[in-house]
Design an enzyme around this catalytic site. Structure first.
Site, PDB file in Angstrom:
ATOM      1  N   GLY A  43       0.852  -1.183   0.000  1.00  0.00           N
ATOM      2  CA  GLY A  43       0.000   0.000   0.000  1.00  0.00           C
ATOM      3  C   GLY A  43       0.884   1.227   0.000  1.00  0.00           C
ATOM      4  O   GLY A  43       2.016   1.188  -0.485  1.00  0.00           O
ATOM      5  N   CYS A  92       3.007   5.319  -2.872  1.00  0.00           N
ATOM      6  CA  CYS A  92       3.855   5.151  -4.051  1.00  0.00           C
ATOM      7  C   CYS A  92       3.455   3.957  -4.902  1.00  0.00           C
ATOM      8  O   CYS A  92       2.954   4.134  -6.010  1.00  0.00           O
ATOM      9  CB  CYS A  92       5.312   5.047  -3.621  1.00  0.00           C
ATOM     10  SG  CYS A  92       5.923   6.606  -2.997  1.00  0.00           S
TER      11      CYS A  92
END
Ligand SMILES: NC(=O)c1ccc[n+]([C@@H]2O[C@H](COP(=O)([O-])OP(=O)(O)OC[C@H]3O[C@@H](n4cnc5c(N)ncnc54)[C@H](O)[C@@H]3O)[C@@H](O)[C@H]2O)c1
Length: 460
Positions: A276, A279
Site C-alpha cells: 500500500g 507510491c
C-alpha cells in the site's frame, strides 16, 4: 547554491532538510499555510524517524527556512525542487494539477534563470510538458528555465538514512549546465561530506552512490519501472503463498531459498496482505495507463495490481472462516499504517480491512504506535485505543496488519490471557506459527502450514 523545495510533505521535508544539513541554503514552501505555520515553530506535520533532528540542526544553522509564499521561494532560488503530490485520478492516471500549479507560480515569480527539478513521481514526458508550461506561463517576464528530472527513491520510515546514503542518484537532464548544477547539489552526498544523524557518531563504511546521468524521459521511466518491479516481486511472493496453502509448502522456505539467488535477491518477497502507501499502488496504476495510452498493453502489471487488490478479500475471507459469524464480534486490530515507522495511512491495506469488517457489522477496536491521529479522520465508528493489550481485551479475534517491531515484541502470553477467544490472524507473517500454537492461539497467516495440536517446535 540557493535551493527551493516546493511541497513540504514526506519527500519535500526530507529533501529540504537533508540538503540544508549538507550545506545548501534551502527555502521550503507549501500551499498549506497551516503546515508552514507548524514548521515555523519547529513542529513536524509527519512522523519520520530522525527528521526532527535534521530539521532542527539545519534550521539552527540558518540554512533552512519555511514560507507559504511560493513566489518568494521561486525568486530567491537558483534551483527549485518540485515535491508536490501526484495522486491518482479516477482513471488511474497521475493527477498532475499540482505540478501545473507550481509551474505557473514559478514562471510568474521568476526574474532570473532557474533550474526546475521534478522530484515528484511523474509519468514519462512530464518534463517536456513542464518545460513548455514554464515557457508559456513565464513568457512576459523573460526568465529562462531549464528542466531536469531527479526521481526520489527514499522509503518512508527510513527516509533520512536513505537520503544521506542512496544507492543511486538519478538525474535526467538535457543540457550540460543542468548536469553541473545537480552534481554540485549532490556533491556532499557523493563525497560523504555531511553530518548524518542516523549513524551517530559515524556512518559505517559503504560504497558511495552511483551518480547516473540520463535523459529526462529515462529518469522518469526509471522511477515508475523500479516501483512497479517492487510491486511485482511482492505480488509474485503472494501468489506463491497461495500455492503453498494449497500444496502444503511453506512460503517462507520457498522465498528464502529464492532470495539467496543473487539474480533474484531477498527483498520484497514477503507474503502477506500486500503493498500500500502513496507510491507503489498509484505508480503501478499510472504506469499501466501511461503504457496503454502509448499503445503498450502492460498486462503483466495489471495482474500485479489485481493480485494485490485481492489480498484484502483473501484476508477478510480468512477472518470470516475463522469467526464463522462476523456481525457483532469484537475484532482488535494492531497496525493501521501502510508499513512500520511511518504514520502514513494512504492506500494502507489495514484501512481497507477495517472498512470491510465495519461494513460486515463487526465491532472494531484499533491501534497503531503512531498513526492513530491520522486514522481518526478516515475511520468512523471504530474505537481507537493506544495500548495493544487493551485492544486484545475480551476480543473475539486479533488482526495483525502492520509489521511494527513493537508488535513482534509484545508479551503474547498476556495477549492470550486478555482475549475473549485467542484467535490471531497475522496479515504480515511476522510471528512464528509454532510459538503461537504453543501459547494456545488459533493462529492463521499467509502461505505457512496451519499447525495442528501438539506442534513440533522447529529451531531456526
Ligand atoms: N512518500 C514517499 O515515500 C515517496 C517516495 C518517493 C517519491 N514520492 C513522490 O513524491 C511526491 C510527493 O510525495 P509525498 O509523499 O511527499 O506527498 P505529500 O502528500 O506528503 O506532500 C505533498 C505536499 O505538497 C503540497 N502541495 C500540493 N500542491 C501544492 C502547490 N501547488 N504548491 C505548494 N505545495 C503544494 C501539499 O500541501 C503537501 O504538503 C509524489 O509524487 C510521490 O509519488 C513519494
Amino acid at each position: 547554491m540557493r535551493l527551493a523545495v516546493v511541497g513540504c510533505g514526506y519527500v519535500g521535508l526530507v529533501t529540504g532538510s537533508c540538503l540544508a544539513e549538507a550545506g545548501h541554503e534551502v527555502i521550503a514552501t507549501d500551499v498549506d499555510s497551516a503546515r508552514i505555520g507548524m514548521l515555523n515553530v519547529g513542529r513536524l506535520p509527519i512522523y519520520e524517524p530522525g527528521l526532527d533532528r535534521v530539521m532542527e540542526s539545519a534550521s539552527a544553522a540558518g540554512r533552512l527556512r519555511f514560507t507559504s509564499d511560493c513566489a518568494e521561494a521561486a525568486r530567491v532560488a537558483d534551483a527549485i525542487f518540485i515535491c508536490v503530490g501526484t495522486p491518482p485520478l479516477d482513471s488511474g492516471e497521475a493527477d498532475l494539477s499540482a505540478i501545473d500549479n507550481v509551474a505557473r507560480q514559478i514562471a510568474s515569480a521568476a526574474r532570473s534563470a532557474k533550474l526546475v527539478i521534478e522530484k515528484s513521481t511523474v509519468p514519462a514526458q512530464t518534463g517536456e510538458q513542464l518545460r513548455h508550461a514554464l515557457q508559456i506561463y513565464g513568457r512576459s517576464n523573460g526568465a529562462a528555465f531549464r528542466v531536469a528530472s531527479n526521481p526520489e527513491f527514499l522509503r518512508e520510515g527510513t527516509a533520512v538514512g536513505d537520503f544521506f546514503h542512496p544507492d543511486r542518484i538519478v538525474v535526467g537532464v538535457e543540457d550540460p549546465e543542468s548536469e553541473r548544477q545537480l552534481r554540485e547539489i549532490y556533491q556532499p552526498f557523493l563525497e560523504g561530506r555531511f553530518h548524518c544523524p542516523v549513524h551517530e557518531p559515524k556512518c559505517p563504511p559503504a560504497p558511495g552512490p552511483v551518480f547516473l546521468v540520463t535523459t529526462i524521459a529515462s529518469a522518469e521511466l526509471i522511477k515508475h519501472a523500479s516501483n512497479s518491479f517492487l510491486g511485482l516481486k511482492i505480488s509474485y511472493a503472494n501468489v506463491i503463498a497461495d500455492l503453498c496453502e494449497r500444496l502444503g509448502g511453506n512460503v517462507e522456505e520457498v522465498t528464502r531459498a529464492m532470495g539467496l539467488d543473487p539474480r533474484i535477491g531477498p527483498h520484497f518477497l514477503n507474503a502477506g496482505l500486500g503493498f500500500g502507501g502513496f507510491c507503489l499502488p498509484k505508480d503501478i496504476q499510472a504506469f499501466i495507463r501511461l503504457a496503454g495510452k502509448h499503445g503498450v498493453d502492460f498486462g503483466l502489471l495489471k495482474e500485479v495490481e489485481a493480485v494485490n487488490k485481492h489480498r484484502i478479500e483473501q484476508f477478510v475471507e480468512k477472518v470470516r472462516r475463522a469467526l464463522w459469524v462476523v456481525k457483532e464480534k469484537t475484532v482488535g486490530v494492531l497496525g493501521l499504517a501502510f508499513k512500520p515507522n511511518t504514520d502514513d495511512i494512504r492506500f494502507a491495506p489495514a484501512i481497507d480491512v477495517v472498512r470491510r469488517l465495519i461494513a460486515e457489522g463487526a465491532r472494531l477496536r484499533v491501534s497503531d504506535p503512531v498513526a492513530i491521529e491520522r486514522a481518526r479522520s478516515v475511520l468512523k465508528g471504530v474505537e481507537f485505543v493506544e495500548d495493544a493489550y487493551h485492544v486484545a481485551r475480551g476480543a473475539d479475534a486479533l488482526l495483525l496488519l502492520t509489521e511494527w517491531r513493537e508488535y513482534r515484541e509484545l508479551d503474547w502470553k498476556r495477549i492470550h490471557r486478555e482475549m475473549g477467544r485467542p484467535l490471531l490472524l497475522d496479515g504480515r507473517n511476522i510471528l512464528a506459527p509454532a510459538k503461537m500454537k504453543e501459547l494456545g492461539f488459533e493462529y492463521h497467516s499467509f502461505g505457512r502450514p496451519e499447525l495442528s495440536a501438539n506442534p513440533v517446535l522447529v529451531s531456526s
